[in-house]
Design a protein around this motif. Sequence first.
Motif, mmCIF file in Angstrom:
data_model
loop_
_atom_site.group_PDB
_atom_site.id
_atom_site.type_symbol
_atom_site.label_atom_id
_atom_site.label_comp_id
_atom_site.label_asym_id
_atom_site.label_seq_id
_atom_site.Cartn_x
_atom_site.Cartn_y
_atom_site.Cartn_z
ATOM 1 N N LEU A 133 -1.333 -8.388 1.298
ATOM 2 C CA LEU A 133 -1.692 -8.635 2.693
ATOM 3 C C LEU A 133 -0.825 -7.815 3.644
ATOM 4 C CD1 LEU A 133 -3.645 -10.390 4.381
ATOM 5 C CD2 LEU A 133 -1.826 -12.086 4.543
ATOM 6 N N LEU A 134 0.376 -7.434 3.201
ATOM 7 C CA LEU A 134 1.282 -6.666 4.047
ATOM 8 C C LEU A 134 0.666 -5.337 4.466
ATOM 9 C CD1 LEU A 134 4.719 -7.289 2.272
ATOM 10 C CD2 LEU A 134 3.919 -8.260 4.443
ATOM 11 N N TRP A 135 -0.042 -4.661 3.545
ATOM 12 C CA TRP A 135 -0.672 -3.396 3.915
ATOM 13 C C TRP A 135 -2.161 -3.553 4.232
ATOM 14 C CZ3 TRP A 135 1.539 -4.059 -1.008
ATOM 15 C CH2 TRP A 135 0.636 -4.222 -2.076
ATOM 16 N N GLU A 136 -2.760 -4.662 3.803
ATOM 17 C CA GLU A 136 -4.166 -4.871 4.136
ATOM 18 C C GLU A 136 -4.349 -5.348 5.577
ATOM 19 O OE1 GLU A 136 -6.213 -7.353 1.407
ATOM 20 O OE2 GLU A 136 -6.178 -5.877 -0.214
ATOM 21 N N LEU A 137 -3.375 -6.051 6.117
ATOM 22 C CA LEU A 137 -3.513 -6.570 7.474
ATOM 23 C C LEU A 137 -3.671 -5.463 8.519
ATOM 24 C CD1 LEU A 137 -3.639 -8.991 9.338
ATOM 25 C CD2 LEU A 137 -1.133 -9.043 9.367
ATOM 26 N N PRO A 138 -2.830 -4.390 8.498
ATOM 27 C CA PRO A 138 -3.056 -3.307 9.476
ATOM 28 C C PRO A 138 -4.438 -2.659 9.321
ATOM 29 C CG PRO A 138 -0.876 -3.128 8.510
ATOM 30 C CD PRO A 138 -1.607 -4.168 7.708
ATOM 31 N N LEU A 139 -4.886 -2.509 8.067
ATOM 32 C CA LEU A 139 -6.228 -1.943 7.840
ATOM 33 C C LEU A 139 -7.301 -2.872 8.383
ATOM 34 C CD1 LEU A 139 -5.804 -0.560 4.202
ATOM 35 C CD2 LEU A 139 -5.798 0.735 6.344
ATOM 36 N N ALA A 140 -7.073 -4.183 8.257
ATOM 37 C CA ALA A 140 -8.041 -5.152 8.768
ATOM 38 C C ALA A 140 -8.147 -5.082 10.289
ATOM 39 C CB ALA A 140 -7.658 -6.562 8.315
ATOM 40 N N VAL A 141 -7.006 -4.886 10.963
ATOM 41 C CA VAL A 141 -7.020 -4.766 12.424
ATOM 42 C C VAL A 141 -7.811 -3.527 12.841
ATOM 43 C CG1 VAL A 141 -5.599 -4.399 14.470
ATOM 44 C CG2 VAL A 141 -4.868 -6.026 12.709
ATOM 45 N N LEU A 142 -7.610 -2.418 12.128
ATOM 46 C CA LEU A 142 -8.377 -1.209 12.414
ATOM 47 C C LEU A 142 -9.868 -1.429 12.155
ATOM 48 C CD1 LEU A 142 -6.039 1.536 10.887
ATOM 49 C CD2 LEU A 142 -6.450 1.068 13.310
#
Length: 334
Positions: free
Chosen positions: A12-21
């Motif tokens: 989730l640490l790296w998926e969260l920024p991708l999710a915001v984009l």
Amino acid sequence: MSNTRRPLPLSLLWELPLAVLSFCFFKVVKTLIGLFYGIYLSRDRNRATQWQVLSTDVLSIPIVLPVLMTKGPRWNTHAIIGTVGPFAAQEAISIDLTPPRQSAQSWTIVVYRYPDYATVAQLSSLEQGAELQHTLKVAPGKYSLALRYYECSGAVEFPSVQADAVTVAPGADDQTPADTENPSSSEPPTINAQTASAETNAFYRHLSDRHNGFYLALHYYIYTLLQLRPWLPEAFVTREYLPVGNPDTAFFYDYVEAQQALSLSLHPTALQNYDIYFTLYSRSSLPLFYTKIEQETVTVPPFPTKGYYLIRTRPRNVQVPPPDSQLIQVAFTA
């Protein structure tokens, strides 16, 4: 089914920024496609006054799949769906109820205000009256209709619709040519009736083949949104995830990890009171698996990709109360 907290993965640490984009990308693309689709409809006015039945033929039109993937991406794989509009109405919309009653055991017609798709009214098989035609009083504006047929055993017919006593979409016996160049003409615009076979939804078997990076980018954020659901406002999650559905349809939903099986356990009275439908979507929001639930315990096999599911429940009669959280229990197994 309660909204329980599951352990959050390190990814989730790296998926969260991708999710915001992805969330921002979805909002921009949805706005742009909505504008392009409005231009498309303005150049082809016949389409707004014809029932558009969701099918292989309709999906062959290049703009349709992008529109559906932004306007209604939680596919209802269990109903034959037709829409008509947007069309103008100043005072009233009248709908012939004979075709729906003859076409399926269960059906629902929802009137939406255009362009925000707010629900204005609903008619359904739950409230069978004696009237052959229903007239709805409306404020001046533009409206769209969606008709969903469930439990179809044969071909279905989409009914005639009138706006202010002018035919928008005709019945099977009305073959008068449409006057699309002059909608205010004394001759009412009429369109040939629309029918669909019980196999119209066969296209869902291969719809997941349309997966690509564009649709993954559009809907990437939904999986993360559902992971964080216990910490987010429920109204926000509901608005982003749930479809523009029927007012009498209740939903249960959650995310599913890759290679994770689901075990569904229903309350003993569930199948007596509700028709219950299950759809599993990929992270691109394309259907991977769907079924009507007809047993008190059901196992959904694991799939190799992350995704999310949506359970639709429809009451079988008007006396059935809205389902509570204990109606369906879902267990996740590796």
